[in-house]
Design an enzyme around this catalytic site. Structure first.
Site, PDB file in Angstrom:
ATOM      1  CG  ASN A 345      -1.923   1.165   1.136  1.00 12.12           C
ATOM      2  OD1 ASN A 345      -2.711   1.258   0.204  1.00 12.12           O
ATOM      3  ND2 ASN A 345      -1.856   2.066   2.106  1.00 12.12           N
ATOM      4  CD1 TRP A 386      -6.281   3.781  -8.481  1.00  7.04           C
ATOM      5  CD2 TRP A 386      -4.879   5.365  -9.201  1.00  7.04           C
ATOM      6  NE1 TRP A 386      -5.150   3.153  -8.941  1.00  7.04           N
ATOM      7  CE2 TRP A 386      -4.281   4.098  -9.390  1.00  7.04           C
ATOM      8  CE3 TRP A 386      -4.178   6.502  -9.575  1.00  7.04           C
ATOM      9  CZ2 TRP A 386      -3.006   3.954  -9.950  1.00  7.04           C
ATOM     10  CZ3 TRP A 386      -2.920   6.364 -10.136  1.00  7.04           C
ATOM     11  CH2 TRP A 386      -2.349   5.111 -10.316  1.00  7.04           C
TER      12      TRP A 386
END
Length: 475
Positions: A345, A386
């Site tokens: 991540n 995003w």
């Protein structure tokens, strides 16, 4: 005994499966069904990595059902037509399923439920995927949340009263109806293609058993120190349960209960709090997708409607996708993604920042690539992640926050283990040259001649250009 169809979707497990449990509790003989209808998911039909995981997860579920005397009945859609045919074949009197939360699927399910109920069938849907469903949490004024912290302050109360866990049934009624096997769905690479997914299975075991193995490994090690080690990509410092959660191979409340019952004391309070917050971000992503269904395609923040994104040059985008940007942390992350179907991540944030801010390419191009290559590709999480990285979303990192990949590598991979693992052509470089090898031109030329000798953009200049564009758009 009357029969009921239990329509499996992304709830590919037998333990803690509310739809299956409801059918059994109501006295029905369950007929486990999977309907393959990817076109019904609209613009977001499953990507390639999702499909290869799905094939193995369906096979694992079928094996688990066969071990209990039943099996998985696989058919192809359209879903309503396939269900109608199955109802006639099996003489089923009810249909049970667990809810999904993507806009196209919500509309599909509502139409199916209405049509079946009009035929006089008992039709029920349940929650198998979330700790708290999106419509059950709201601000004091009744609006959806747009910021994570107050959302989780409210929604996180559910951790104090989780549903009771249900073991998988030991036996299920046998059935003799005809169906397909997972291999017939054509979910894997085409015969003319290389087995591009071969490296995935060194890291993953799709299915309920694989989810439990990962959870047990997490409780044995990484949960201790999670608050700090989750940011270090060179080690197994996270649970890596995201694909199993996406496919519903394990219930989120069962994960919470296992962590709560792990016996960790006050010394690990920060680790537990942070891990639960990460589960909370998954809940928040579904909350946003449900209330703002346009966000997979459009900027959440309308101020970015006129932002001067650069044209997505095919060669530039391809270099980013293939891990050939000349920026090691970006390239390592993209190669990890291609080889394993997953990316750490911390590195996801770095590669996204590089695409959206240093290259100034719209986040939709990155979201589409992740959608096709991630085994944990989830529309809610992908869209939130995003838009957060691009600065366009709810509770987003501000646009002027631009990750410096060299600084991030030095801070979170100081010994270069992550970079060397995924960029073997840089393995001979000393630690001091790994994060920004273009600053050590002679070493790079001599020890890593196959790696790009310069990054595709100057990090400082591209950052300044992005900030100038942002300032101009605001003006």
């Amino acid at each position: 005994m009357a029969r009921a169809l239990v329509w499996f979707r992304r709830d590919l497990r037998l333990a803690d499966n509310p739809a299956l449990q409801a059918a059994l509790a109501a006295g029905y003989a369950p007929v486990p069904v999977y309907l393959h209808a990817p076109d019904e998911e609209g613009e977001w039909a499953p990507g390639a990595a999702t499909r290869v995981w799905l094939a193995r997860s369906l096979a694992a579920l079928d094996a688990d059902l066969r071990a209990r005397g039943s099996r998985l009945l696989i058919r192809c859609g359209p879903s309503l037509a396939a269900l109608s045919l199955l109802i006639e074949e099996t003489q089923a009197e009810a249909v049970f399923w667990n809810r999904l939360y993507e806009p196209a699927v919500i509309a599909r399910d509502a139409a199916v439920k209405s049509a079946l109920r009009q035929r006089g069938l008992r039709v029920e849907s349940h929650n198998a995927a979330l700790l708290v469903e999106p419509w059950t949490v709201a601000t004091g004024s009744g609006d959806p949340y747009r910021v994570f912290t107050p959302f989780w302050r409210n929604a996180g109360r559910v951790l104090e009263s989780l549903p009771l866990s249900q073991p998988a049934p030991s036996r299920l009624p046998a059935m003799s109806f005809a169906g397909m096997v997972p291999d017939e769905l054509g979910l894997g690479p085409a015969p003319c293609e290389p087995d591009w997914d071969a490296g995935f299975w060194e890291h993953w075991q799709p299915g309920e058993a694989g989810a439990w193995e990962l959870l047990e490994a997490f409780l044995d090690s990484a949960i201790r120190g999670y608050d700090q080690q989750r940011n270090l990509p060179d080690r197994a410092g996270t649970s890596r349960l995201s694909p199993h959660l996406h496919f519903g191979e394990i219930a989120p409340w069962r994960i919470v209960q296992a962590v709560q019952g792990s016996g960790l004391g006050q010394a690990h309070a920060a680790d537990l709090k942070q891990y639960f917050a990460e589960l909370g971000w998954r809940e928040f992503a579904h909350h946003l997708l449900y209330h703002f269904p346009h966000t997979p395609q459009a900027d959440f923040n309308p101020r970015f409607a006129g932002f001067p994104w650069c044209d997505a040059d095919v060669d530039v985008l391809h270099a980013w996708q293939c891990g050939r940007t000349g920026v090691p942390l970006v390239d390592a992350g993209m190669r990890e993604l291609w080889q394993t179907g997953w990316m750490h991540n911390r590195v996801r944030m770095v590669v996204a920042s590089f695409l959206c801010k240093n290259l100034r390419i719209h986040w939709r191009h990155g979201a589409r690539w992740f959608w096709d290559t991630l085994v944990d590709a989830d529309l809610a999480n992908n869209s939130l992640g995003w838009q957060w990285s691009a600065g366009t979303g709810a509770d987003a990192a501000p646009y002027f926050r631009v990750f410096n990949p060299a600084t991030q590598a030095t801070r979170f991979d100081p010994q270069g283990r992550y970079l060397r693992r995924w960029l073997p052509e840089l393995a001979a470089l000393p630690d001091r040259a790994l994060a920004a090898p273009w600053e050590h031109t002679e070493l790079l030329r001599r020890l890593a001649p196959e790696y790009p000798q310069q990054p595709m953009v100057n990090l400082r200049e591209s950052r300044e250009a992005a900030l100038d564009a942002y300032a101009a758009s605001r003006a």
